[in-house]
Design a protein around this motif. Structure first.
Motif, PDB file in Angstrom:
ATOM      1  N   UNK A   4       1.058  47.427  51.451  1.00 52.91           N
ATOM      2  CA  UNK A   4       2.208  48.078  50.832  1.00 52.91           C
ATOM      3  C   UNK A   4       2.345  47.917  49.326  1.00 52.91           C
ATOM      4  N   UNK A  27       2.106  51.078  47.144  1.00 54.44           N
ATOM      5  CA  UNK A  27       3.188  52.027  47.424  1.00 54.44           C
ATOM      6  C   UNK A  27       4.505  51.552  46.833  1.00 54.44           C
ATOM      7  N   UNK A  38      12.134  57.203  40.528  1.00 55.48           N
ATOM      8  CA  UNK A  38      13.498  56.861  40.922  1.00 55.48           C
ATOM      9  C   UNK A  38      13.939  57.554  42.195  1.00 55.48           C
ATOM     10  N   UNK A  39      12.955  57.863  43.061  1.00 56.92           N
ATOM     11  CA  UNK A  39      13.308  58.581  44.274  1.00 56.92           C
ATOM     12  C   UNK A  39      13.693  57.642  45.411  1.00 56.92           C
ATOM     13  N   UNK A  40      13.543  56.333  45.176  1.00 61.30           N
ATOM     14  CA  UNK A  40      13.886  55.390  46.228  1.00 61.30           C
ATOM     15  C   UNK A  40      15.392  55.367  46.422  1.00 61.30           C
ATOM     16  N   UNK A  41      15.816  55.392  47.651  1.00 58.50           N
ATOM     17  CA  UNK A  41      17.231  55.167  47.899  1.00 58.50           C
ATOM     18  C   UNK A  41      17.333  53.872  48.685  1.00 58.50           C
ATOM     19  N   UNK A  58      17.982  53.049  51.690  1.00 58.35           N
ATOM     20  CA  UNK A  58      17.338  52.958  53.007  1.00 58.35           C
ATOM     21  C   UNK A  58      15.826  52.835  52.909  1.00 58.35           C
ATOM     22  N   UNK A  59      15.227  53.711  52.117  1.00 60.24           N
ATOM     23  CA  UNK A  59      13.771  53.656  52.001  1.00 60.24           C
ATOM     24  C   UNK A  59      13.342  52.366  51.302  1.00 60.24           C
ATOM     25  N   UNK A  81      13.364  49.751  53.952  1.00 59.76           N
ATOM     26  CA  UNK A  81      12.307  49.957  54.943  1.00 59.76           C
ATOM     27  C   UNK A  81      10.912  49.669  54.392  1.00 59.76           C
ATOM     28  N   UNK A  82      10.694  49.986  53.112  1.00 62.47           N
ATOM     29  CA  UNK A  82       9.388  49.679  52.514  1.00 62.47           C
ATOM     30  C   UNK A  82       9.149  48.167  52.490  1.00 62.47           C
ATOM     31  N   UNK A 126      10.546  45.981  54.453  1.00 66.73           N
ATOM     32  CA  UNK A 126      10.414  45.497  55.830  1.00 66.73           C
ATOM     33  C   UNK A 126       8.994  45.746  56.343  1.00 66.73           C
TER      34      UNK A 126
END
Lengths: 214, 251
Positions: free
Chosen positions: B76, B79, B87-90, B92-93, B96-97, B99
């Motif tokens: 990971x 990524x 800046x597209x990470x919110x 939740x993602x 999850x990334x 995790x």
């Protein structure tokens, strides 16, 4: 839209989209595991066969979360019909077939929007294998469940793994009330059944709206 | 009751050495001889210095030691770096990334090391993820279920500092970056104010987890040697107890 590989759901979904668009419904399509965010990791992981059932599950959940926020919720807010080629049920079925805890996956996806309608294209494993092999598709490593090490023969492994996935889908039909389409019939026949299911649903929706405004 | 087949009772926190919740059904970790020790704390508390010293001390005594960190998995790392750059990470993602990264390290590093009898020193653990998610308003029950596949450490040391010291130490070392300043939370345009509010909220989250997860809290404002002595004293006590064969223990 749910179903194992070779169930014909992608073909059915494309035909449904044509019909809905022609009828004037704005349609938005989204496909399982298609976000750019996790593409690199999924690709690298798949290439090296380095994904475990847990990381496989979590990467797909990350992809789903990304698409939910960018490709599912906005078109819904804009009043479009979102057609999802696979939804959280795919994760419930596949991850459980790989030995991930069923309760854990369900809670993991609890952030998902509940679909207004979920259709499952049920197909016997033999039909699915025949369709895939007739297309001369090389069975993919993870789709065939080769990561589980149950068989080194791809077709044999596919049968074993997807057989388990089918069992999981059967559970889901009951648990989540999925509408089942028998996916053995001809393409046209299936599409007729599919459209009927969807139109019933759209009528009910319209009816509800009329009631509210009355 | 046949007690010889049971693992020794953990000294505290009944889950120590076991999965927090549903776990990973296809990976049984019962009776693994290794020990998992987590060092938690915000930036600037000296975690890596303490771990380096602990490793030295443990290895001299003949213990096999493996270190693991947060977001260092082979799968990971690229990524996460790319995702943080855009800046597209919110929230939740983002959660999850991390995790996914943790799952990869857990299965490929931590569990094999515990199986082989190593002492695993974890520089940060799932509490870092829980704190960051907590500040971002992620549902508490959801994220606890998510990390239910994690293994409860045998010991968790939380190196605690106050807000003022924390801010000064971070500024002195690497400075403020976008994520560590919580700029994604849009707390304000002023990066310092955002940084201060974010770090303060983080400290509060860590504080709220101390009881829930049985943190051993150490004051990280003291000298490195003083903290190290305290860590060694507590770890030595734990290892001495853990080394006692189960049969000798009186119920």
């Amino acid at each position: 839209m749910e179903g194992i590989d070779g169930s014909g759901k992608t073909t059915q979904l494309a035909l449904l989209a044509k019909w809905l668009s022609a009828a004037g419904h704005p349609v938005f399509m989204t496909e399982w595991n298609s976000s750019a965010l996790v593409k690199a990791a999924t690709k690298a992981g798949k290439k090296k066969n380095a994904l475990t059932p847990m990381t496989f599950s979590l990467l797909h959940a990350t992809d789903f979360a990304d698409r939910l926020l960018y490709n599912i919720i906005p078109p819904l807010k804009a009043g479009m019909i979102v057609l999802a080629d696979r939804y959280s049920y795919t994760a419930f079925a596949r991850d459980a077939a790989r030995g991930v805890d069923r309760r854990w996956v369900r809670e993991l996806y609890s952030f998902a929007a509940k679909p207004d309608m979920a259709v499952y294209f049920r197909v016997p494993i033999d039909v699915s294998v025949d369709r895939l092999l007739a297309r001369r598709v090389k069975l993919k490593f993870y789709e065939a469940g080769l990561d589980m090490g149950w068989s080194t023969n791809a077709v044999e492994s596919f049968r074993m793994f997807q057989g388990k996935v089918l069992d999981e889908y059967d559970r889901l039909v009951e648990e989540y009330g999925l509408s089942v389409v028998n996916a053995i019939g001809s393409i046209t026949e299936q599409q007729r059944v599919f459209r009927k299911l969807v139109s019933q649903h759209l009528e009910i929706e319209n009816h509800e709206q009329l009631d509210e405004s009355a | 009751m046949n007690s010889s087949t049971n693992p020794p009772e953990p000294t505290e926190g009944s889950r120590a050495g076991h999965y927090y919740s549903y776990g990973i059904p296809y990976l049984s970790i019962d009776n693994y001889p290794g020990k998992l020790i987590a060092i938690e704390g915000t930036d600037g508390v000296g975690r890596s210095t303490q771990i380096r010293l602990l490793r030295e001390w443990l290895e001299i005594q003949g213990y096999g030691v493996i270190e693991t960190g947060w977001t260092r998995s082979e799968l990971m790392q690229p990524t996460i770096e790319v995702a943080k750059g855009s800046n597209t990470l919110n929230k939740l993602t983002f959660v999850l990334l991390y995790a996914t990264d943790f799952a990869d390290r857990l299965e490929k590093e931590i569990i094999p090391a515990l199986k082989a009898g190593f002492i695993v020193l974890s520089d940060r653990y799932i509490f870092t993820a829980l704190a960051r998610a907590g500040v971002r308003g992620v549902d508490r029950a959801w994220i606890r279920n998510l990390y239910g596949f994690g293994i409860a450490p045998h010991l968790v040391f939380y190196l605690r500092i106050d807000e003022k010291t924390l801010i000064r130490r971070v500024l002195q070392s690497r400075g403020m970056d976008y994520w560590e300043s919580g700029m994604d939370l849009k707390l304000g345009d002023d990066i310092y104010e955002s940084f201060r509010a974010y770090q303060k909220a983080l400290l509060k989250e860590y504080g709220s987890m101390a009881d829930e997860f049985g943190f051993r809290v150490l004051d990280a404002r003291r000298k490195v040697e003083v903290i190290q002595d305290e860590l060694r004293r507590q770890i030595a006590g734990f290892l001495a107890e853990a080394d006692v064969p189960a049969a000798v223990r009186t119920e």
